[in-house]
Design a protein around this motif. Structure first.
Motif, PDB file in Angstrom:
ATOM      1  N   VAL A  30       0.859  -1.180   0.000  1.00 11.95           N
ATOM      2  CA  VAL A  30       0.000   0.000   0.000  1.00 11.95           C
ATOM      3  C   VAL A  30       0.894   1.228   0.000  1.00 11.95           C
ATOM      4  CG1 VAL A  30      -1.712   1.360   1.267  1.00 11.95           C
ATOM      5  CG2 VAL A  30      -1.910  -1.133   1.186  1.00 11.95           C
ATOM      6  N   ILE A  31       0.564   2.202  -0.833  1.00 12.10           N
ATOM      7  CA  ILE A  31       1.326   3.452  -0.898  1.00 12.10           C
ATOM      8  C   ILE A  31       0.426   4.597  -0.472  1.00 12.10           C
ATOM      9  CG2 ILE A  31       2.586   5.051  -2.384  1.00 12.10           C
ATOM     10  CD1 ILE A  31       3.311   2.703  -4.162  1.00 12.10           C
ATOM     11  N   GLY A  94       4.464  -2.531   3.208  1.00 13.76           N
ATOM     12  CA  GLY A  94       4.192  -3.819   2.600  1.00 13.76           C
ATOM     13  C   GLY A  94       4.651  -4.972   3.462  1.00 13.76           C
ATOM     14  N   TYR A  95       4.343  -6.165   2.981  1.00 11.97           N
ATOM     15  CA  TYR A  95       4.765  -7.389   3.665  1.00 11.97           C
ATOM     16  C   TYR A  95       5.374  -8.319   2.632  1.00 11.97           C
ATOM     17  CZ  TYR A  95       4.769 -11.414   6.766  1.00 11.97           C
ATOM     18  OH  TYR A  95       5.159 -12.480   7.531  1.00 11.97           O
ATOM     19  N   ASP A  96       6.628  -8.722   2.866  1.00  7.12           N
ATOM     20  CA  ASP A  96       7.340  -9.602   1.956  1.00  7.12           C
ATOM     21  C   ASP A  96       7.073 -11.047   2.351  1.00  7.12           C
ATOM     22  OD1 ASP A  96       9.114 -11.031   0.384  1.00  7.12           O
ATOM     23  OD2 ASP A  96      10.680  -9.503   0.506  1.00  7.12           O
ATOM     24  N   ILE A 181      -7.420   4.166   7.138  1.00  3.48           N
ATOM     25  CA  ILE A 181      -6.288   3.413   7.668  1.00  3.48           C
ATOM     26  C   ILE A 181      -6.126   2.141   6.842  1.00  3.48           C
ATOM     27  CG2 ILE A 181      -5.482   2.009   9.618  1.00  3.48           C
ATOM     28  CD1 ILE A 181      -6.462   4.114  11.497  1.00  3.48           C
ATOM     29  N   ALA A 182      -4.891   1.864   6.457  1.00  7.68           N
ATOM     30  CA  ALA A 182      -4.579   0.663   5.687  1.00  7.68           C
ATOM     31  C   ALA A 182      -3.829  -0.330   6.562  1.00  7.68           C
ATOM     32  CB  ALA A 182      -3.739   1.022   4.466  1.00  7.68           C
ATOM     33  N   SER A 189      -3.679  -6.983   1.839  1.00  5.99           N
ATOM     34  CA  SER A 189      -3.838  -5.607   2.331  1.00  5.99           C
ATOM     35  C   SER A 189      -5.308  -5.210   2.303  1.00  5.99           C
ATOM     36  CB  SER A 189      -3.017  -4.634   1.489  1.00  5.99           C
ATOM     37  OG  SER A 189      -3.410  -4.683   0.132  1.00  5.99           O
ATOM     38  N   HIS A 190      -5.637  -4.283   3.181  1.00  4.26           N
ATOM     39  CA  HIS A 190      -7.013  -3.778   3.259  1.00  4.26           C
ATOM     40  C   HIS A 190      -6.981  -2.310   3.628  1.00  4.26           C
ATOM     41  CE1 HIS A 190     -10.755  -2.782   5.497  1.00  4.26           C
ATOM     42  NE2 HIS A 190     -11.299  -3.391   4.468  1.00  4.26           N
ATOM     43  N   ILE A 191      -7.785  -1.505   2.933  1.00  2.91           N
ATOM     44  CA  ILE A 191      -7.898  -0.075   3.226  1.00  2.91           C
ATOM     45  C   ILE A 191      -9.316   0.196   3.702  1.00  2.91           C
ATOM     46  CG2 ILE A 191      -7.724   2.268   2.311  1.00  2.91           C
ATOM     47  CD1 ILE A 191      -5.808   1.193   0.199  1.00  2.91           C
ATOM     48  N   SER A 192      -9.449   0.804   4.865  1.00  3.54           N
ATOM     49  CA  SER A 192     -10.764   1.063   5.444  1.00  3.54           C
ATOM     50  C   SER A 192     -11.498   2.141   4.660  1.00  3.54           C
ATOM     51  CB  SER A 192     -10.624   1.510   6.897  1.00  3.54           C
ATOM     52  OG  SER A 192     -10.103   2.834   6.967  1.00  3.54           O
TER      53      SER A 192
END
Length: 215
Positions: A30-31, A94-96, A181-182, A189-192
């Motif tokens: 997420v950016i 992010g998550y690797d 909030i992400a 990933s999720h963005i509220s």
């Protein structure tokens, strides 16, 4: 986790109240962007084309946060070198999945980059960053999602308006008490949706020159 408000100003005018400044790039990145929103839209278009190209390869490979970060930093530096910078400050979270490690990095219009466990842009550098460092650094491995969300909400509340001992402090006059909030995890990933937190303006009644006061 990342947070960004939904305001886009036109000069001194708080013009647009529902601008989405958090963007998913692939499944685990997420950016968040501050700065010029037209430049951000241009950059989103470029990133979407990059992700589409990778998906069309259909080789089972997905870009890692570090790879997207490297692409972003080179793009910003190239534009700056051509004297046509994208006028943004960007935070990439992010998550690797390969290394099972979280990632958080910063890129600005000059191509300047750094990585840290807490990052803020704009006025958040002055108000939110000290709060983030105090609340997060040294606790990265034990921090829960609820605690992280509470910390971000408090930062957004302070950026909108804050007081200490009934004395107003500097605040971001180009912020809005409506934000997103992400969350990025190994599962994606999720963005509220945009929401607000309570603010406190009661201290302003005691200030000389505020509202209907004449003395």
């Amino acid at each position: 986790m990342l947070a960004a408000d939904n305001l886009a100003s036109y000069g001194s005018l708080a013009r647009f109240m529902d601008i989405r400044r958090l963007e998913r790039v692939g499944d685990n990145v997420v950016i968040g962007a501050s700065g010029d929103m037209s430049d951000w839209q241009n950059l989103k278009h470029t990133l979407n084309k990059l992700i589409e190209k990778e998906e069309l390869e259909n080789d089972g490979h997905a870009l890692t946060p570090a790879q997207v970060y490297a692409y972003l930093s080179r793009t910003m530096y190239e534009k700056r070198s051509k004297m046509d910078p994208l006028w943004n400050a960007l935070v990439l979270g992010g998550y690797d999945a390969r290394s099972s490690e979280p990632f958080l990095g910063y890129v600005d219009l000059l191509g300047t980059t750094y990585q840290s466990t807490t990052i803020a842009t704009g006025f958040g550098l002055h108000l939110a960053q000290p709060m983030l460092r105090k609340a997060v650094e040294g606790r990265e491995a034990s921090l829960t999602e609820e605690e992280a969300r509470s910390i971000l909400e408090e930062c957004m509340r302070v950026l909108c308006t804050s007081c200490f001992s009934l004395t107003p402090v500097y605040r971001d006059a180009r912020s809005l008490n409506r934000f997103q909030i992400a969350k990025i995890t190994k599962d994606g990933s999720h963005i509220s949706e945009p929401y607000s937190v309570s603010t406190e303006w009661g201290f302003a009644e005691g200030l000389r020159g505020y509202g209907p006061q004449t003395q």
